[in-house]
Design a protein around this motif. Sequence first.
Motif, PDB file in Angstrom:
ATOM      1  N   ARG A  38       0.853  -1.181   0.000  1.00 53.45           N
ATOM      2  CA  ARG A  38       0.000   0.000   0.000  1.00 53.45           C
ATOM      3  C   ARG A  38       0.895   1.239   0.000  1.00 53.45           C
ATOM      4  O   ARG A  38       1.909   1.279   0.700  1.00 53.45           O
ATOM      5  CB  ARG A  38      -0.837  -0.029   1.282  1.00 53.45           C
ATOM      6  N   PHE A  39       0.572   2.222  -0.823  1.00 53.74           N
ATOM      7  CA  PHE A  39       1.240   3.529  -0.784  1.00 53.74           C
ATOM      8  C   PHE A  39       0.219   4.517  -0.231  1.00 53.74           C
ATOM      9  O   PHE A  39      -0.756   4.843  -0.923  1.00 53.74           O
ATOM     10  CB  PHE A  39       1.685   3.972  -2.173  1.00 53.74           C
ATOM     11  N   ASP A  40       0.431   4.971   0.990  1.00 54.76           N
ATOM     12  CA  ASP A  40      -0.580   5.787   1.667  1.00 54.76           C
ATOM     13  C   ASP A  40      -1.932   5.066   1.595  1.00 54.76           C
ATOM     14  O   ASP A  40      -2.047   3.965   2.067  1.00 54.76           O
ATOM     15  CB  ASP A  40      -0.654   7.206   1.065  1.00 54.76           C
ATOM     16  N   VAL A  43      -3.858   1.027  -2.503  1.00 49.82           N
ATOM     17  CA  VAL A  43      -3.386  -0.364  -2.481  1.00 49.82           C
ATOM     18  C   VAL A  43      -2.885  -0.693  -3.884  1.00 49.82           C
ATOM     19  O   VAL A  43      -3.656  -0.772  -4.831  1.00 49.82           O
ATOM     20  CB  VAL A  43      -4.518  -1.330  -2.058  1.00 49.82           C
ATOM     21  N   ALA A  44      -1.574  -0.848  -4.010  1.00 50.33           N
ATOM     22  CA  ALA A  44      -0.980  -1.098  -5.335  1.00 50.33           C
ATOM     23  C   ALA A  44      -0.985  -2.587  -5.668  1.00 50.33           C
ATOM     24  O   ALA A  44      -1.202  -2.972  -6.817  1.00 50.33           O
ATOM     25  CB  ALA A  44       0.443  -0.555  -5.378  1.00 50.33           C
ATOM     26  N   VAL A  45      -0.716  -3.418  -4.674  1.00 49.13           N
ATOM     27  CA  VAL A  45      -0.693  -4.871  -4.882  1.00 49.13           C
ATOM     28  C   VAL A  45      -1.512  -5.480  -3.755  1.00 49.13           C
ATOM     29  O   VAL A  45      -1.275  -5.214  -2.578  1.00 49.13           O
ATOM     30  CB  VAL A  45       0.770  -5.392  -4.883  1.00 49.13           C
ATOM     31  N   PRO A  63      -3.383  -3.297 -17.201  1.00 43.34           N
ATOM     32  CA  PRO A  63      -3.554  -1.875 -17.517  1.00 43.34           C
ATOM     33  C   PRO A  63      -2.570  -0.997 -16.746  1.00 43.34           C
ATOM     34  O   PRO A  63      -1.949  -1.471 -15.779  1.00 43.34           O
ATOM     35  CB  PRO A  63      -4.990  -1.570 -17.084  1.00 43.34           C
ATOM     36  N   ASN A  64      -2.464   0.251 -17.129  1.00 40.91           N
ATOM     37  CA  ASN A  64      -1.625   1.201 -16.389  1.00 40.91           C
ATOM     38  C   ASN A  64      -2.080   1.230 -14.937  1.00 40.91           C
ATOM     39  O   ASN A  64      -3.277   1.286 -14.647  1.00 40.91           O
ATOM     40  CB  ASN A  64      -1.741   2.611 -16.974  1.00 40.91           C
ATOM     41  N   GLY A  65      -1.096   1.169 -14.039  1.00 45.98           N
ATOM     42  CA  GLY A  65      -1.418   1.252 -12.613  1.00 45.98           C
ATOM     43  C   GLY A  65      -1.920  -0.049 -12.016  1.00 45.98           C
ATOM     44  O   GLY A  65      -2.381  -0.073 -10.870  1.00 45.98           O
ATOM     45  N   ALA A  66      -1.827  -1.157 -12.760  1.00 47.42           N
ATOM     46  CA  ALA A  66      -2.358  -2.436 -12.268  1.00 47.42           C
ATOM     47  C   ALA A  66      -1.532  -3.017 -11.119  1.00 47.42           C
ATOM     48  O   ALA A  66      -2.022  -3.840 -10.351  1.00 47.42           O
ATOM     49  CB  ALA A  66      -2.422  -3.445 -13.416  1.00 47.42           C
ATOM     50  N   GLY A  67      -0.262  -2.620 -11.033  1.00 40.99           N
ATOM     51  CA  GLY A  67       0.586  -3.136  -9.964  1.00 40.99           C
ATOM     52  C   GLY A  67       1.736  -4.018 -10.451  1.00 40.99           C
ATOM     53  O   GLY A  67       2.420  -4.657  -9.647  1.00 40.99           O
ATOM     54  N   LYS A  68       2.004  -4.013 -11.744  1.00 39.87           N
ATOM     55  CA  LYS A  68       3.061  -4.877 -12.295  1.00 39.87           C
ATOM     56  C   LYS A  68       4.445  -4.480 -11.787  1.00 39.87           C
ATOM     57  O   LYS A  68       5.212  -5.308 -11.300  1.00 39.87           O
ATOM     58  CB  LYS A  68       3.041  -4.829 -13.835  1.00 39.87           C
ATOM     59  N   THR A  69       4.768  -3.197 -11.934  1.00 41.39           N
ATOM     60  CA  THR A  69       6.104  -2.741 -11.537  1.00 41.39           C
ATOM     61  C   THR A  69       6.295  -2.904 -10.030  1.00 41.39           C
ATOM     62  O   THR A  69       7.356  -3.342  -9.575  1.00 41.39           O
ATOM     63  CB  THR A  69       6.306  -1.270 -11.951  1.00 41.39           C
ATOM     64  N   THR A  70       5.272  -2.573  -9.263  1.00 40.13           N
ATOM     65  CA  THR A  70       5.375  -2.711  -7.805  1.00 40.13           C
ATOM     66  C   THR A  70       5.631  -4.180  -7.448  1.00 40.13           C
ATOM     67  O   THR A  70       6.464  -4.494  -6.590  1.00 40.13           O
ATOM     68  CB  THR A  70       4.084  -2.197  -7.132  1.00 40.13           C
ATOM     69  N   THR A  71       4.928  -5.080  -8.121  1.00 44.24           N
ATOM     70  CA  THR A  71       5.141  -6.509  -7.870  1.00 44.24           C
ATOM     71  C   THR A  71       6.572  -6.906  -8.220  1.00 44.24           C
ATOM     72  O   THR A  71       7.263  -7.556  -7.416  1.00 44.24           O
ATOM     73  CB  THR A  71       4.147  -7.342  -8.719  1.00 44.24           C
ATOM     74  N   SER A 217       4.886  -6.074 -20.193  1.00 42.93           N
ATOM     75  CA  SER A 217       4.720  -5.437 -21.502  1.00 42.93           C
ATOM     76  C   SER A 217       3.274  -5.047 -21.711  1.00 42.93           C
ATOM     77  O   SER A 217       2.360  -5.659 -21.150  1.00 42.93           O
ATOM     78  CB  SER A 217       5.158  -6.396 -22.611  1.00 42.93           C
ATOM     79  N   HIS A 218       3.088  -4.006 -22.526  1.00 40.04           N
ATOM     80  CA  HIS A 218       1.734  -3.632 -22.928  1.00 40.04           C
ATOM     81  C   HIS A 218       1.455  -4.099 -24.350  1.00 40.04           C
ATOM     82  O   HIS A 218       0.368  -3.879 -24.862  1.00 40.04           O
ATOM     83  CB  HIS A 218       1.570  -2.107 -22.878  1.00 40.04           C
ATOM     84  N   VAL A 219       2.468  -4.703 -24.977  1.00 39.29           N
ATOM     85  CA  VAL A 219       2.310  -5.089 -26.379  1.00 39.29           C
ATOM     86  C   VAL A 219       1.846  -6.541 -26.431  1.00 39.29           C
ATOM     87  O   VAL A 219       2.634  -7.484 -26.309  1.00 39.29           O
ATOM     88  CB  VAL A 219       3.637  -4.899 -27.146  1.00 39.29           C
TER      89      VAL A 219
END
Length: 336
Positions: A38-40, A43-45, A63-71, A217-219
């Motif tokens: 959670r960021f503040d 809830v990211a993941v 989608p953008n903001g789904a939590g991939k990078t955070t994971t 990836s988004h592709v």
Amino acid sequence: MPAGPTAQPQVQPQYAPAAQAWPPNPTAAVSIRGLFKRFDRKVAVNGLALDIPVGSFYGLVGPNGAGKTTTLNMVTGLLVPDAGTAMILGRNVWSDVNAVKRMIGVMPQPDQIFDRLTGMQLLVYSGMLRGMPRAEAASRAKDLLGAFDLAQAANTMVTDYSAGMTKKICLASAMIHSPRILVLDEPFESVDPVSSANLKDILIEYAKTGGTVIISSHVMALVERMCTHVAVVNNGQVCAAGTVEQVAAGEDLEDRFLQLVGGRHEAAHLAWLDGGARDSVGAPAGAPVGAPVGNAYAGIAPDGRGAAGATASAPAAAQPGPGAPSGAPSNESGAR
Ligand SMILES: Nc1ncnc2c1ncn2[C@@H]1O[C@H](COP(=O)(O)OP(=O)(O)OP(=O)(O)O)[C@@H](O)[C@H]1O
């Protein structure tokens, strides 16, 4: 790409709630259970669970903001989770972080590298950071620079590289110590087609020899073509995972993705974006610039002055409808 011989296909797509109860799988390349961040108040993941088989070429889409990078940041030890477990080849990411870091190659973001070094220096430095002798690091750096079409730029400072060249040197620095698992966030973004094709060959060969590749990836076409497995992440959870064939379920992966994550809505229609039927400020084509439209004054007069004094001749379509507020300014005055 079909599932490689070393891949362990997941029989059924996983769905997050059921997956929480399973213990982590120590034979998986990556095994995640109940990951939460959670960021503040965001809830990211949100209790994410996933098994990534050894030797798979695994695509993480969402989608953008789904939590991939955070994971990915949590799985690679860059970010501490609030809850949950992640194991890399049977080792706990946070209690055994040094062993884990030796087994994984993580593509750094361009702002995380020492860009005042030359490409060659950066790669040698990356290899030595992972305990490689200088001579071996230099030899592999030369191979990588050649493979990524960067040989000519070997002695140029990375700060002078283009975006695509920077991406390639970041990729190369993740590979130099020959890790067992490669984690690459959007690896093909801004990379030219020739370098992309070379990189794909390198990654496919690496997976065939037992390495595990995880890309976000988004592709969708790229994921469908290259990956053996895919997980669809939405709202911080895995909503489907398995082989590409299992997740696509007989459909085009992109169509399936859209069904799984939703998000197609009326906002995708922008009434004013009509390719020339109306001018850029909303007046009908051919209308003088600055003509009033409905209750709104749409622009400036051709001489650059404001619109005061312009008379109304707005088209029916731009007239206020029956529900328009009675106190709205009339077209008589033109300007508001
Ligand atoms: N450091 C942070 N501070 C605050 N919020 C963050 C932070 N990092 C991520 N978030 C939020 O967490 C959510 C998940 O972000 P994340 O970057 O993991 O998504 P993503 O799936 O990688 O998105 P994209 O495809 O756009 O890169 C987003 O709502 C994002 O705004």
